[in-house]
Design an enzyme around this catalytic site. Structure first.
Site, PDB file in Angstrom:
ATOM      1  N   CYS A 178       0.829  -1.214   0.000  1.00 39.63           N
ATOM      2  CA  CYS A 178       0.000   0.000   0.000  1.00 39.63           C
ATOM      3  C   CYS A 178       0.864   1.264   0.000  1.00 39.63           C
ATOM      4  O   CYS A 178       1.449   1.599  -1.031  1.00 39.63           O
ATOM      5  CB  CYS A 178      -0.981  -0.074   1.161  1.00 39.63           C
ATOM      6  SG  CYS A 178      -2.452   0.898   0.846  1.00 39.63           S
TER       7      CYS A 178
ATOM      8  N   HIS B  42      -3.548  -5.251   1.595  1.00 42.29           N
ATOM      9  CA  HIS B  42      -2.912  -5.496   2.901  1.00 42.29           C
ATOM     10  C   HIS B  42      -2.981  -6.968   3.320  1.00 42.29           C
ATOM     11  O   HIS B  42      -3.841  -7.336   4.138  1.00 42.29           O
ATOM     12  CB  HIS B  42      -3.634  -4.682   3.979  1.00 42.29           C
ATOM     13  CG  HIS B  42      -3.362  -3.226   3.934  1.00 42.29           C
ATOM     14  ND1 HIS B  42      -2.445  -2.605   4.738  1.00 42.29           N
ATOM     15  CD2 HIS B  42      -3.895  -2.255   3.165  1.00 42.29           C
ATOM     16  CE1 HIS B  42      -2.414  -1.313   4.480  1.00 42.29           C
ATOM     17  NE2 HIS B  42      -3.282  -1.080   3.530  1.00 42.29           N
TER      18      HIS B  42
ATOM     19  N   GLU C 126      -1.278  -8.444   5.423  1.00 39.40           N
ATOM     20  CA  GLU C 126      -0.995  -8.559   6.865  1.00 39.40           C
ATOM     21  C   GLU C 126      -2.269  -8.411   7.706  1.00 39.40           C
ATOM     22  O   GLU C 126      -2.251  -8.683   8.902  1.00 39.40           O
ATOM     23  CB  GLU C 126       0.080  -7.541   7.288  1.00 39.40           C
ATOM     24  CG  GLU C 126      -0.377  -6.106   7.496  1.00 39.40           C
ATOM     25  CD  GLU C 126      -0.634  -5.336   6.192  1.00 39.40           C
ATOM     26  OE1 GLU C 126      -0.570  -5.924   5.104  1.00 39.40           O
ATOM     27  OE2 GLU C 126      -0.932  -4.136   6.295  1.00 39.40           O
TER      28      GLU C 126
HETATM   29  N1  LIG Z   1      -3.382   1.988   3.504  1.00 39.30           N
HETATM   30  C1  LIG Z   1      -2.445   2.712   2.947  1.00 39.30           C
HETATM   31  O1  LIG Z   1      -1.253   2.440   3.081  1.00 39.30           O
HETATM   32  C2  LIG Z   1      -2.897   3.954   2.244  1.00 39.30           C
HETATM   33  C3  LIG Z   1      -1.846   4.685   1.479  1.00 39.30           C
HETATM   34  C4  LIG Z   1      -2.315   6.065   1.115  1.00 39.30           C
HETATM   35  N2  LIG Z   1      -3.125   6.036  -0.062  1.00 39.30           N
HETATM   36  C5  LIG Z   1      -1.114   6.961   0.946  1.00 39.30           C
HETATM   37  O2  LIG Z   1      -1.070   7.810   0.189  1.00 39.30           O
HETATM   38  O3  LIG Z   1      -0.166   6.821   1.622  1.00 39.30           O
END
Ligand SMILES: NC(=O)CC[C@H](N)C(=O)O
Length: 227
Positions: free
Chosen positions: A95, A209, A211
């Site tokens: 992410c 995610h 995890e």
């Molecule tokens: N759950 C996440 O890691 C979101 C990331 C988020 N979109 C960002 O810009 O960092």
């Protein structure tokens, strides 16, 4: 196999792979817990450049990529993290970590943000919208990864303010794709699908995610890359 060390504490004598989890901000504890469930793996929270030296691989967790980049910059970690990647040492970004590894990002805050780069991709930072648009879905397992040879043929993918890979260069292998719904297509210039898991040499990146699910196979796949 566990045994007692001289000071009487229980230690795992099989642990041969050490995976660090960048612990500046975000969901690092959940990664630590998953990694510790894998035999032969020990995990450590990483906050200093000195700690990077002894690792077999590094996880950059989800969280907030601008904040994570700011802390990394303030703590002088960016050059060491960059050279970790450039030296071919394994990194998995989830992410916010995916955003951090991308060469190009859109949807950034004003003034942009520091990116480690290395992944020849363009990502949209909040492709799936705000927190309220977070969702969970099932995707087919990536056949290219040995860790998915056993177990269910699908995996749960949790998207939380998630990014997506909009363009990927020839060195990047797409492991998982997400097909956009008609509604999503209408606000995404007719784009039909986006990449949500990619791999390029020593770098693995997922928009979702693992995890936060019970499935350890993505962690296993990364440990395979680091072994
Ligand atoms: N759950 C996440 O890691 C979101 C990331 C988020 N979109 C960002 O810009 O960092």
């Amino acid at each position: 196999m566990t045994s007692k060390s001289e000071n009487g504490s229980i230690c795992d004598t099989e642990a041969s792979i050490t995976i660090g989890v960048l612990a500046l901000q975000g969901a690092f504890r959940e990664h630590i817990a998953h990694l510790n469930r894998l035999p032969g793996v020990q995990s450590v929270e990483v906050r200093t450049k000195e700690q990077l030296a002894d690792l077999d691989g590094l996880v950059i967790p989800g969280g907030e990529s601008t904040t994570m980049a700011n802390i990394a910059q303030r703590w002088g970690l960016i050059p060491e993290l960059k050279s970790f990647a450039e030296l071919g040492r394994p990194i998995w970004g989830t992410c916010a970590g995916l955003i951090f590894l991308a060469d190009r990002a859109s949807g950034q805050k004003e003034g942009g943000q520091a990116l480690l780069g290395g992944l020849d991709c363009k990502v949209h930072r909040n492709f799936f919208g705000a927190q309220i648009n977070s969702f969970e879905t099932e995707l087919p397992v990536p056949k290219a990864l040995k860790a998915f040879e056993s177990g269910p043929q699908g995996f749960r993918a949790m998207f939380i303010r998630a990014p997506a890979v909009l363009e990927a260069g020839p060195s990047v292998e797409v492991l998982s794709e997400y097909r956009l719904t008609a509604g999503e297509q209408s606000v995404s210039d007719g784009l039909k699908k986006v990449a949500v898991a990619v791999r390029s040499k020593n770098l693995l990146a997922t928009a979702f995610h693992p995890e936060l699910t019970e499935d350890c196979r993505w962690h296993k796949a990364f440990v395979d890359m680091a072994s």
